[in-house]
Design a protein around this motif. Structure first.
Motif: not given
Ligand code: GLU
Length: 372
Positions: A3-8, A45-48, A101-103, A134-138
């Protein structure tokens, strides 16, 4: 479990993918599996959640293209040549799959020095920040083609932990071909998966056997534990999980077996950076009184030092070792090796006579030291 790895709770996650997951034994890419991983990444990514990928596989892919034996690992020259061919294929692959996937993929190749030298470390931090903002995925790998043996990470597990520190991540997932850490050799039918590790101590290290099981990557459980040590000291949680199943990140969310290394309370990026430095330049042996003082949070004074070895400059990392040979701490030396030798065992009041000036009263300051 994780659960520790959720976006929040984990706004920035580092996902490391091992060679054996990217490439089949015969050298072909495991594209379908990768698509399921990228779908998981896209959902996060979509979940932030911001995500950076540490991807192995350059050597394995390049070796196949060049027709090199032993997966390209027969010699350093083979590995470096394989990596330079394979890295193009690897970045192309990630760019294509992430784009589907739009990334947007961003490639960063680093050497050990880039993450050990404080100024270069800060530069990489700034680049990662800008890209993630900038929303990129390194997509990060070691710059295998130029790094020589002495200045290589050699395995992407520790690289992932160091990248997590540099990027200020809260969590790391090491995807490999094992479910996690077993309490003994996993081939032993009695072996049990350790699902959570609060502290990495001698007992945990004793559980580790052998190197990379696939023989394809260079990691293995030992380098994963080292990575967990680097990450957790910096206050970052780390999970080891199997990537042999499709949608490995969703599987992890849904309770697939894994080992979770809890972040150390009070862990800090700075102390993590010191503790995780791999190129230690020297040693200061200290007496029992100083060892006790260190454990209760004091700085190391010249009076407590017994001897000094190695070639180091002011600001280099040194190990602080007991007379019995136990490494107690690691820190940045306030003196270069020659001056440290000169003031070893001396009272602070004597320093001015010995050195002509007293730039610092301590050998290693407690703020620049991490107890091991
Ligand atoms: N950097 C290596 C590669 O891309 C992998 C290192 C590892 O096996 O962890 O092939």
């Amino acid at each position: 479990m994780v659960a520790h790895l959720t976006p929040t709770l984990c706004p920035l996650l580092i996902v490391k993918v091992g060679s054996s997951l990217l490439v089949e034994g015969d050298g072909t890419v495991r594209r379908e599996w990768l698509q399921t991983l990228v779908a998981d990444i896209a959902a996060r990514h979509r979940a932030g959640q911001k995500i950076a990928i540490v991807s192995s596989g350059a050597i394995a892919l390049g070796a196949r293209r060049l027709g090199f034996e032993k997966g390209g690992r027969a010699s350093l020259a083979d590995a470096q040549a394989s990596a330079s061919v394979g890295q193009i294929l690897l970045s192309g692959l990630w760019a294509e799959l992430l784009a589907a996937e739009g990334m947007t993929a961003a490639q960063i190749l680093v050497t050990l020095d880039d993450l050990e030298d404080r100024r270069r470390y800060l530069n990489i931090t700034a680049t990662l920040d800008r890209l993630l903002g900038a929303g990129a995925v390194p997509v990060i790998n070691e710059n295998d083609s130029v790094a020589t043996a002495e200045i290589r990470f050699g395995d992407n597990d520790r690289l992932a932990a160091r990248v997590a520190q540099a990027a200020g991540a809260q969590g790391v997932v090491l995807l490999s071909d094992v479910d996690g850490l077993y309490d003994r050799d996993p081939r032993d039918p009695e072996a049990q998966l350790v699902s959570e590790v609060a502290t990495i101590d001698g007992k945990i290290r004793l559980m580790v056997t052998g190197g990379s099981s696939s023989g394809m990557g260079s990691g293995g459980m030992a380098s994963k534990i080292d990575a967990a040590d680097i990450a957790t000291r910096a206050g970052i949680g780390l999970s080891i999980a199997s990537g042999l199943r499709p949608h490995p990140l969703s599987a992890l969310d849904n309770g697939a077996p894994s080992t979770w290394f809890a972040p150390r309370p009070g862990g800090s990026a700075r102390k993590g950076w010191i503790g995780g430095r791999l190129s230690v330049k020297g040693q200061i042996i200290i007496d029992a009184g100083a060892a006790k003082a260190l454990r209760s949070g004091a700085s190391l004074l010249p009076a407590g030092a017994v001897s000094v070895s190695g070639e180091f400059r002011r600001g280099d990392v040194v190990d602080i070792v007991s007379k019995d040979g136990e490494t107690l701490a690691r820190g940045l030396s306030e003196y270069d090796a020659d001056d440290a030798k000169l003031i070893c065992g001396r009272q602070s009041a004597e320093l001015e006579t010995l050195l002509g000036a007293v730039p610092r009263t301590v050998l290693v300051h407690r703020d620049q030291m991490v107890l091991l």
